[in-house]
Design a protein around this motif. Sequence first.
Motif, mmCIF file in Angstrom:
data_model
loop_
_atom_site.group_PDB
_atom_site.id
_atom_site.type_symbol
_atom_site.label_atom_id
_atom_site.label_comp_id
_atom_site.label_asym_id
_atom_site.label_seq_id
_atom_site.Cartn_x
_atom_site.Cartn_y
_atom_site.Cartn_z
ATOM 1 N N GLU A 148 0.788 -1.173 -0.028
ATOM 2 C CA GLU A 148 0.003 -0.139 -0.035
ATOM 3 C C GLU A 148 0.797 1.286 0.157
ATOM 4 O O GLU A 148 1.145 1.910 1.005
ATOM 5 C CB GLU A 148 -0.849 -0.015 1.325
ATOM 6 C CG GLU A 148 -1.715 -1.256 1.396
ATOM 7 C CD GLU A 148 -2.675 -1.414 2.593
ATOM 8 O OE1 GLU A 148 -2.793 -0.180 3.319
ATOM 9 O OE2 GLU A 148 -3.284 -2.313 2.853
ATOM 10 N N PRO A 149 1.222 1.768 -1.256
ATOM 11 C CA PRO A 149 2.428 2.694 -1.194
ATOM 12 C C PRO A 149 1.925 3.925 -0.841
ATOM 13 O O PRO A 149 2.779 4.781 -0.367
ATOM 14 C CB PRO A 149 2.932 2.650 -2.588
ATOM 15 C CG PRO A 149 1.803 1.904 -3.172
ATOM 16 C CD PRO A 149 1.343 0.943 -2.344
ATOM 17 N N GLU A 150 0.713 4.276 -0.818
ATOM 18 C CA GLU A 150 -0.022 5.427 -0.452
ATOM 19 C C GLU A 150 0.002 5.835 1.129
ATOM 20 O O GLU A 150 -0.001 7.027 1.411
ATOM 21 C CB GLU A 150 -1.472 5.348 -1.128
ATOM 22 C CG GLU A 150 -2.368 4.728 -0.622
ATOM 23 C CD GLU A 150 -2.376 3.172 -0.881
ATOM 24 O OE1 GLU A 150 -3.230 2.397 -0.493
ATOM 25 O OE2 GLU A 150 -1.688 3.157 -1.923
ATOM 26 N N THR A 151 0.338 4.769 1.600
ATOM 27 C CA THR A 151 0.236 4.925 3.136
ATOM 28 C C THR A 151 1.883 4.978 3.678
ATOM 29 O O THR A 151 1.903 5.269 4.776
ATOM 30 C CB THR A 151 -0.435 3.875 3.890
ATOM 31 O OG1 THR A 151 0.310 2.590 3.645
ATOM 32 C CG2 THR A 151 -1.850 3.676 3.377
ATOM 33 N N LEU A 152 2.605 4.719 2.905
ATOM 34 C CA LEU A 152 4.102 4.679 3.498
ATOM 35 C C LEU A 152 4.539 6.177 4.053
ATOM 36 O O LEU A 152 5.176 5.930 5.030
ATOM 37 C CB LEU A 152 4.905 4.354 2.329
ATOM 38 C CG LEU A 152 4.742 3.064 1.751
ATOM 39 C CD1 LEU A 152 5.837 2.546 0.721
ATOM 40 C CD2 LEU A 152 5.038 1.862 2.652
ATOM 41 N N GLY A 153 4.370 7.180 3.234
ATOM 42 C CA GLY A 153 4.857 8.445 3.913
ATOM 43 C C GLY A 153 4.107 8.739 5.227
ATOM 44 O O GLY A 153 4.631 9.171 6.298
ATOM 45 N N GLN A 154 2.923 8.620 5.275
ATOM 46 C CA GLN A 154 2.133 8.868 6.611
ATOM 47 C C GLN A 154 2.807 7.850 7.472
ATOM 48 O O GLN A 154 2.840 8.420 8.871
ATOM 49 C CB GLN A 154 0.937 8.634 6.453
ATOM 50 C CG GLN A 154 -0.066 8.984 7.882
ATOM 51 C CD GLN A 154 0.181 10.654 8.121
ATOM 52 O OE1 GLN A 154 0.409 11.412 7.628
ATOM 53 N NE2 GLN A 154 0.117 10.607 9.756
ATOM 54 N N GLY A 155 2.927 6.672 7.216
ATOM 55 C CA GLY A 155 3.114 5.535 8.294
ATOM 56 C C GLY A 155 4.791 5.846 8.797
ATOM 57 O O GLY A 155 5.061 5.764 10.101
ATOM 58 N N ILE A 156 5.730 6.477 7.716
ATOM 59 C CA ILE A 156 7.108 6.735 8.215
ATOM 60 C C ILE A 156 7.110 8.058 9.185
ATOM 61 O O ILE A 156 7.795 7.849 10.205
ATOM 62 C CB ILE A 156 8.100 6.866 7.082
ATOM 63 C CG1 ILE A 156 8.198 5.591 6.262
ATOM 64 C CG2 ILE A 156 9.361 7.440 7.504
ATOM 65 C CD1 ILE A 156 8.794 5.772 5.115
ATOM 66 N N ALA A 157 6.098 8.852 8.791
ATOM 67 C CA ALA A 157 6.073 10.209 9.645
ATOM 68 C C ALA A 157 5.716 9.734 11.142
ATOM 69 O O ALA A 157 6.218 10.310 11.954
ATOM 70 C CB ALA A 157 5.351 11.246 9.039
ATOM 71 N N THR A 158 4.526 8.959 11.142
ATOM 72 C CA THR A 158 4.035 8.675 12.424
ATOM 73 C C THR A 158 4.958 7.926 13.237
ATOM 74 O O THR A 158 5.326 7.966 14.502
ATOM 75 C CB THR A 158 3.022 7.776 12.288
ATOM 76 O OG1 THR A 158 1.955 8.581 11.651
ATOM 77 C CG2 THR A 158 2.556 7.338 13.450
ATOM 78 N N ALA A 159 6.035 6.964 12.535
ATOM 79 C CA ALA A 159 7.084 6.251 13.221
ATOM 80 C C ALA A 159 7.962 7.238 13.871
ATOM 81 O O ALA A 159 8.486 6.794 15.226
ATOM 82 C CB ALA A 159 7.795 5.143 12.476
#
Length: 253
Positions: A172-183
Amino acid sequence: MFGFLGVLLALVAIVGGNYIGGGALSELYNPTAALIVVGGTLAAAIVQSPREDFRRARRLFGWAFRTSEPDFQAGMKDLHRWCQLARRRGLIALEAEAGKHPDEYVANGLQLLADGRPPDMIRSVLEVDLIAREQRDLQAVKVIESLGGYAPTLGIIGTVLGLIQVMANLTEPETLGQGIATAFVSTIYGVGLANLLLIPTANKIKRLVQGRAQYQEMVMDGLVFIAEGQGPEVIRQRLQGYLETDDAAPKAS
């Protein structure tokens, strides 16, 4: 209150800087990261510290934001008044002063004086109390310092856990940016908690403990001088070194 002002200023600086940089407040809110950092940091300190040290550290943490530096001038005035009272009405008159004084250490010293204990005994009892209390408090401060050491590490652990979840959802590449920022919010929590709250508070407590010990040492010396029969002016002169002066200020040439 001054300590609370510092914490508030730190929060405003971080949140405000994030906002000016185009970030949103919601990006810094992550209960999962907070649970990992705060819970893990407390758990590590509990494993390291004896129960009594941990309890004392918790009390000192709140004490640091409620108390202020001791007033040496007021303490000197009290010693002057007690000396005059003892000269007019005898040492037994200090028993009433001991009963109403809010500081347990000072009250104990006044009671020893009112009981007619010799100067050497008064100094011995108060000195043991002073040193023992200071050592217990400084030992408890190490618990808070250890919290400041563990928090950034737990922040990194939270970040790694978040990145693991991101890597597990590469489909799900569309969620990668948000996921990394949250991490990476976990790292902010850990480093911020350590450097904006825990370590500064530990340093403040050490300063307050040392200031209180110096104040109690002045009171101890003053009470011993009263027991020796010294006059108010002599006591003031002998304790003058405890008072804050402008000696450190550069003199005009």
